[in-house]
Design a protein around this motif. Structure first.
Motif, PDB file in Angstrom:
ATOM      1  N   THR A 338      -8.495  22.270 -14.032  1.00  0.00           N
ATOM      2  CA  THR A 338      -9.135  20.951 -13.969  1.00  0.00           C
ATOM      3  C   THR A 338      -8.061  19.875 -13.998  1.00  0.00           C
ATOM      4  O   THR A 338      -7.065  19.988 -14.749  1.00  0.00           O
ATOM      5  N   TYR A 341      -5.720  18.722 -17.152  1.00  0.00           N
ATOM      6  CA  TYR A 341      -5.708  19.708 -18.237  1.00  0.00           C
ATOM      7  C   TYR A 341      -4.634  20.758 -17.950  1.00  0.00           C
ATOM      8  O   TYR A 341      -4.681  21.448 -16.922  1.00  0.00           O
ATOM      9  N   THR A 343      -2.468  23.976 -17.612  1.00  0.00           N
ATOM     10  CA  THR A 343      -2.853  25.371 -17.378  1.00  0.00           C
ATOM     11  C   THR A 343      -1.605  26.252 -17.342  1.00  0.00           C
ATOM     12  O   THR A 343      -0.468  25.741 -17.273  1.00  0.00           O
ATOM     13  N   SER A 390      -4.694  17.204  -8.127  1.00  0.00           N
ATOM     14  CA  SER A 390      -5.186  17.974  -6.983  1.00  0.00           C
ATOM     15  C   SER A 390      -4.041  18.416  -6.074  1.00  0.00           C
ATOM     16  O   SER A 390      -4.153  19.424  -5.370  1.00  0.00           O
ATOM     17  N   VAL A 415      -6.997  23.259  -8.132  1.00  0.00           N
ATOM     18  CA  VAL A 415      -7.135  22.215  -9.147  1.00  0.00           C
ATOM     19  C   VAL A 415      -8.346  21.379  -8.784  1.00  0.00           C
ATOM     20  O   VAL A 415      -8.386  20.740  -7.721  1.00  0.00           O
ATOM     21  N   LYS A 416      -9.345  21.400  -9.632  1.00  0.00           N
ATOM     22  CA  LYS A 416     -10.597  20.695  -9.366  1.00  0.00           C
ATOM     23  C   LYS A 416     -10.537  19.280  -9.921  1.00  0.00           C
ATOM     24  O   LYS A 416     -10.037  19.060 -11.031  1.00  0.00           O
ATOM     25  N   ARG A 417     -11.101  18.319  -9.146  1.00  0.00           N
ATOM     26  CA  ARG A 417     -11.093  16.900  -9.524  1.00  0.00           C
ATOM     27  C   ARG A 417     -12.263  16.623 -10.462  1.00  0.00           C
ATOM     28  O   ARG A 417     -13.347  17.175 -10.296  1.00  0.00           O
ATOM     29  N   THR A 418     -12.047  15.739 -11.425  1.00  0.00           N
ATOM     30  CA  THR A 418     -13.102  15.288 -12.329  1.00  0.00           C
ATOM     31  C   THR A 418     -13.639  13.943 -11.816  1.00  0.00           C
ATOM     32  O   THR A 418     -12.868  12.990 -11.639  1.00  0.00           O
ATOM     33  N   CYS A 450      -3.109  10.322 -11.526  1.00  0.00           N
ATOM     34  CA  CYS A 450      -2.700  11.732 -11.481  1.00  0.00           C
ATOM     35  C   CYS A 450      -1.273  11.823 -10.955  1.00  0.00           C
ATOM     36  O   CYS A 450      -0.458  12.568 -11.486  1.00  0.00           O
TER      37      CYS A 450
END
Length: 453
Positions: A338, A341, A343, A390, A415-418, A450
């Motif tokens: 995410t 966050y 990882t 991302s 990598v997923k965007r919030t 980001c």
């Protein structure tokens, strides 16, 4: 009817005879009869009944109950099978005894017999083992009527009453031996018989004792620090199978015996670790389920361990080559993270010499980029990606190299965007801007943050 001072006195008269006297039950030692109440019992009421009986052919009546009974049934006990009895019942009231109510016919006391049957206890259905000198006391129940005739045999012959005591009762037979000896072993047979019927039971009794020593033992050879022994089984096994042998050695200098083998099953043995320059004697004991033989068989020859002629040559060992090309034992696994966050990617590798670890992103070496943290410890390789955005998604590769070769393993990171949403009510804080323009501005702001991280 007489009068006393103007009062009428009623005369006391006996009641009538009891009615319907009949047999309720009969067996080999008792007779139960029943009857009905007399038609007239008198004004004073009934005091009870007396039951009387006599053997057929005799004249004397015997009173069965010493005290009057008020019941309409009575059991006459302690009778003898085979007797033929006449029975009568007399009702008694204050006026005296009534006429007797008599059974129509004499009643035979039947001899009810049961076929004989021995109930051998479960513990005696297999071989019964006792040590010499112990007491034997076996209780064997049986049934049978009349009382069965009992007999015992040992190995097909009558028992020796000087050694074995038999005590019989109506329901069991006891075999008793105060102090068991070897000669008491054998097959015992018990027979119970009633007329032409009989039942038999056999039990095997085994009295066991300590075995004798081995018949002989000899020193076969002595070489180096070793001595080879050989022996023969004992002549007397104590009436039980030999379960093993115990071997001991003694240095002639000290004369002390030390056990080198226990519960040993073979008839040959090699005694090792003897001391150079010493001389040894050996002895062997026999063992069975009772214990170890009281005496032993001892070697006649002495085993002398020579001092000279012994050269020790250490064995040669070929050095093993532990070199190994790198090999990943745990691969990288595709995963999703995410935005924002931290990882971590993990894998494990082995190889000798220790391989050099490199991490690549989309086939490009990551190097010392501060966004990434690379750790390799005890074959565990990890890549930590701090607060990814991302743009940090892609294919990551771990490469291990040493002099023997190299190995690679890869995985895909997504990598997923919030997303943040603005409601119609919140968009009113930005007059002149539509809800769609507010969403676009928020997306641009998030992307720039980001990249700055």
């Amino acid at each position: 009817m007489p009068r006393v001072c103007g009062a009428v006195i009623k005369a006391k008269v006996p009641s009538s005879a009891p009615l319907n006297v009949s047999v309720d039950d009969v067996n080999d030692s008792s007779l139960t009869i029943k009857w009905k109440t007399p038609e007239t019992v008198g004004s004073s009421g009934l005091s009870g009944y007396t039951v009387e009986y006599r053997k057929d052919g005799t004249t004397d009546w015997i009173v069965a109950n010493e005290e009057l009974t008020l019941a309409d049934r009575y059991c006459i006990r302690n009778l003898t099978a085979g007797d033929l009895l006449n029975v009568r019942v007399v009702a008694v009231n204050p006026g005296g005894r009534s006429e007797p109510g008599v059974l129509p016919e004499p009643v035979p006391i039947r001899d009810i017999g049961d076929k004989p049957k021995i109930r051998l206890p479960r513990s005696l259905r297999s071989r019964y083992v006792k040590k010499v000198g112990e007491q034997i006391n076996l209780v064997i129940p049986f049934i049978g009527k009349p009382k069965p005739a009992l007999s015992w045999l040992k190995d097909g012959q009558p028992l020796d009453t000087k050694r074995v005591n038999i005590r019989n009762s109506d329901r069991d037979s006891i075999l008793f031996i105060r102090s068991a000896q070897r000669e008491d072993s054998g097959i015992y047979e018990m027979t119970v018989k009633v007329e032409s019927f009989e039942d038999k039971a056999t039990l095997a009794i085994q009295t066991v004792d300590l075995p004798g020593p081995p018949s002989s033992v000899k020193l076969v050879d002595a070489w180096g620090f070793n001595a080879a022994l050989e022996w023969t089984p004992p002549k007397d096994n104590g009436n039980s199978d030999i379960t093993g042998y115990m071997v001991q050695k003694a240095d002639k200098k000290t004369g002390e015996w030390f056990t080198v083998l226990e519960h040993y099953h073979r008839l040959t043995a090699t005694v090792s670790d003897l001391i150079m320059g010493n001389s040894y004697l050996f002895r062997v004991f026999s063992e069975n389920q009772v214990g170890r033989s009281e005496s032993s068989a001892v070697t006649k020859k002495v085993a002398t361990i020579q001092k000279t002629g012994i050269v020790y040559k250490p064995p040669e060992y070929q050095e093993h080559d532990f070199s190994e090309a790198p090999k990943f034992t745990t691969p990288l696994i595709d995963r999703a993270a995410t935005v924002g966050y931290t990882t971590k990617l993990l894998c494990s590798v082995r190889g000798c010499p220790k391989p050099k670890i490199e991490w690549l992103k989309n086939q490009m070496i990551i190097g010392n980029d501060p966004k990434f943290r690379q750790i390799s410890n005890q074959g565990i390789c990890s890549l930590e990606i701090r607060k990814p955005c991302s743009f940090d998604g892609g294919v990551y590769t771990c490469r291990a190299k040493n002099a023997q070769g190299e190995a690679v393993v890869s995985c895909k990171l997504e990598v997923k965007r919030t997303y943040l949403y603005i409601t119609n009510k919140e968009s009113q804080n930005f007059p002149g801007l539509s809800l769609k323009i507010c969403h676009n501005l928020l997306y641009v702001f998030t992307t720039v943050c980001c990249k700055m991280h």
